[in-house]
Design a protein around this motif. Sequence first.
Motif, PDB file in Angstrom:
ATOM      1  N   VAL A  98       4.857  -2.011  -0.455  1.00 42.41           N
ATOM      2  CA  VAL A  98       4.754  -3.223  -1.418  1.00 42.41           C
ATOM      3  C   VAL A  98       3.841  -4.120   0.611  1.00 42.41           C
ATOM      4  O   VAL A  98       3.033  -5.036   0.395  1.00 42.41           O
ATOM      5  N   ILE A  99       4.726  -3.567   1.638  1.00 46.32           N
ATOM      6  CA  ILE A  99       3.264  -4.208   2.597  1.00 46.32           C
ATOM      7  C   ILE A  99       2.104  -3.994   3.002  1.00 46.32           C
ATOM      8  O   ILE A  99       1.829  -5.980   2.756  1.00 46.32           O
ATOM      9  N   PRO A 100       1.312  -3.233   2.585  1.00 49.09           N
ATOM     10  CA  PRO A 100       0.232  -3.277   2.635  1.00 49.09           C
ATOM     11  C   PRO A 100      -0.373  -4.660   1.563  1.00 49.09           C
ATOM     12  O   PRO A 100      -1.390  -6.384   2.224  1.00 49.09           O
ATOM     13  N   ALA A 101       0.336  -4.865   0.499  1.00 54.50           N
ATOM     14  CA  ALA A 101      -0.329  -6.189  -0.717  1.00 54.50           C
ATOM     15  C   ALA A 101       0.575  -7.443   0.074  1.00 54.50           C
ATOM     16  O   ALA A 101      -0.359  -8.372  -0.303  1.00 54.50           O
ATOM     17  N   VAL A 102       1.131  -7.536   0.773  1.00 52.96           N
ATOM     18  CA  VAL A 102       1.752  -8.810   0.778  1.00 52.96           C
ATOM     19  C   VAL A 102       0.971  -9.626   2.741  1.00 52.96           C
ATOM     20  O   VAL A 102       0.740 -10.434   2.305  1.00 52.96           O
ATOM     21  N   VAL A 103       0.595  -8.399   3.490  1.00 54.90           N
ATOM     22  CA  VAL A 103      -0.455  -8.650   4.797  1.00 54.90           C
ATOM     23  C   VAL A 103      -1.834  -9.434   4.389  1.00 54.90           C
ATOM     24  O   VAL A 103      -1.621 -10.399   4.645  1.00 54.90           O
ATOM     25  N   ILE A 104      -2.228  -8.781   2.657  1.00 57.51           N
ATOM     26  CA  ILE A 104      -3.883  -8.884   2.565  1.00 57.51           C
ATOM     27  C   ILE A 104      -3.874 -10.531   1.507  1.00 57.51           C
ATOM     28  O   ILE A 104      -4.766 -10.970   1.823  1.00 57.51           O
ATOM     29  N   GLY A 105      -2.139 -10.100   0.197  1.00 57.60           N
ATOM     30  CA  GLY A 105      -2.437 -11.105  -0.158  1.00 57.60           C
ATOM     31  C   GLY A 105      -2.014 -12.416   0.192  1.00 57.60           C
ATOM     32  O   GLY A 105      -2.758 -13.499   0.039  1.00 57.60           O
ATOM     33  N   TYR A 162      -4.364   0.980  -1.893  1.00 58.89           N
ATOM     34  CA  TYR A 162      -4.884   0.600  -2.602  1.00 58.89           C
ATOM     35  C   TYR A 162      -4.826  -0.598  -4.137  1.00 58.89           C
ATOM     36  O   TYR A 162      -5.473  -0.882  -4.621  1.00 58.89           O
ATOM     37  N   GLN A 163      -3.758  -0.654  -4.469  1.00 61.31           N
ATOM     38  CA  GLN A 163      -2.854  -2.356  -4.648  1.00 61.31           C
ATOM     39  C   GLN A 163      -3.905  -3.218  -4.142  1.00 61.31           C
ATOM     40  O   GLN A 163      -3.667  -4.415  -5.100  1.00 61.31           O
ATOM     41  N   CYS A 164      -4.362  -3.295  -3.223  1.00 64.04           N
ATOM     42  CA  CYS A 164      -4.846  -4.708  -2.110  1.00 64.04           C
ATOM     43  C   CYS A 164      -5.809  -4.682  -2.910  1.00 64.04           C
ATOM     44  O   CYS A 164      -6.499  -5.833  -3.160  1.00 64.04           O
ATOM     45  N   ILE A 165      -6.494  -3.469  -3.118  1.00 65.90           N
ATOM     46  CA  ILE A 165      -7.746  -3.759  -4.018  1.00 65.90           C
ATOM     47  C   ILE A 165      -8.213  -5.223  -5.464  1.00 65.90           C
ATOM     48  O   ILE A 165      -8.039  -5.749  -5.552  1.00 65.90           O
ATOM     49  N   SER A 166      -6.592  -4.406  -6.099  1.00 61.79           N
ATOM     50  CA  SER A 166      -5.830  -5.823  -7.138  1.00 61.79           C
ATOM     51  C   SER A 166      -6.252  -7.162  -6.629  1.00 61.79           C
ATOM     52  O   SER A 166      -6.093  -8.034  -7.640  1.00 61.79           O
ATOM     53  N   VAL A 167      -6.583  -7.267  -5.554  1.00 67.78           N
ATOM     54  CA  VAL A 167      -6.387  -9.518  -5.246  1.00 67.78           C
ATOM     55  C   VAL A 167      -7.819  -9.886  -5.817  1.00 67.78           C
ATOM     56  O   VAL A 167      -7.763 -11.308  -6.518  1.00 67.78           O
ATOM     57  N   ILE A 168      -8.957  -8.727  -6.311  1.00 70.96           N
ATOM     58  CA  ILE A 168      -9.834  -9.306  -7.104  1.00 70.96           C
ATOM     59  C   ILE A 168      -9.763  -9.476  -8.615  1.00 70.96           C
ATOM     60  O   ILE A 168      -9.617  -8.079  -8.948  1.00 70.96           O
ATOM     61  N   PRO A 169      -9.760 -10.076  -9.107  1.00 75.91           N
ATOM     62  CA  PRO A 169      -9.654 -10.835 -10.749  1.00 75.91           C
ATOM     63  C   PRO A 169     -10.604  -9.275 -11.468  1.00 75.91           C
ATOM     64  O   PRO A 169     -11.487  -9.672 -11.229  1.00 75.91           O
TER      65      PRO A 169
END
Length: 285
Positions: A98-105, A162-169
Motif C-alpha cells: 500500500v506504500i506506493p498508493a499512499v504516496v501517489i494518492g 501497478y495499483q497507482c495507475i488506478s488513480v485515473i478513473p
Amino acid sequence: MNWIETIIIAIVEGLTEFLPVSSTGHMIITQNLLGVPQGDPFVHAFTFIIQFGAILSVVCLYWKRFFQLDYSPAPEGSNAWQKFIHKFRFYWLLFIGVIPAVVIGLLAKKSGLLDWLLDSVLVVAIMLVLGGIFMLFCDKWFNKGKESNEVDEKKAFKIGLYQCISVIPGVSRSMATIVGGMTQKLTRKKAAEFSFFLAVPTMAGATLLDLLDLFKEDTAWATTHNISMLLLGCVVAFVVAILAMKWFVAFLSKYGFKAFGVYRIIVGGIILVLMLTGHSLIMVD
C-alpha cells in the motif's frame, strides 16, 4: 442525491468494485446518467466512501486471513526481526503493497488532479477503451512460464506500484493490481485474491482522508439525509460486492480477462460516440 439514486449507484459499485472494469468510472457514468451534480464535495466523498462498504466484504469472506497470525516455524536461519515479521507476514505484505498508493494518492489529491479526474467522463471513456484493448491480450502476455502462489515483499511492492495507475478513473484498481500480480508470475486466482486484500488498507485510507477533508472544509454536508445516504450506500455495496466477488474469482480463473475487455471497449466506445456527436449523458433532470 435521493434514496433511489443512492441505491442504484451503490449497486453499481458493489457489482464493479472487484471486476476489472473500473468501479469509480462506472459510478461517475451512473451519476451523470442520473443527473447527480458533479463537482459537489459530498458527491466526490460519496464516490469513495461507499467503496469502503464493498471492501469490507473482503474482510467478511476472507476473515480467517485477516484475523489469524502465522504460527508456523520461521525459515531456518531467520533473525529476531524476521521471526517477528513471519508471524505478521500477511499484514506486512499489505503494508508494503500500500506504500506506493499512499504516496501517489496524497500527491494527486493535494494537487487537485484527483478531483479534476473525478469530474471527467471523457477520461473515464478513453481509459475504458484503452484498458479494454489491453485486456484482450494481457492473458497471453503475462500468463507465460511457471506460475506461483507465493507473494513476497518484492512482489507486493511491485503490485502496489501497478495499483497507482488506478488513480485515473476508468483504469480499474482491480485490473491494475491483478495484472501486476500476473507480471510477478502469480496465478490469476492468487493475483485476484491479493488484489482484494490490498484493497482493504488502500480504500480504508482513502475513506478516512475523504471524511477528514469533508469535516475540515465544511460540516454543513453532515445532514441526517446525507449521513443516511452514506450508510445506505455502504450497506448495499457490501451485500452486492460479496455476491460479485465470489462469481468473479471463479470466472477469472476459468476464462481470463477477454470478456471484460470486450465489455469495456463497448461501454467506453458508446460514451465516446455520444460525446463526440454532442449528446449529453445526463438523462434525468
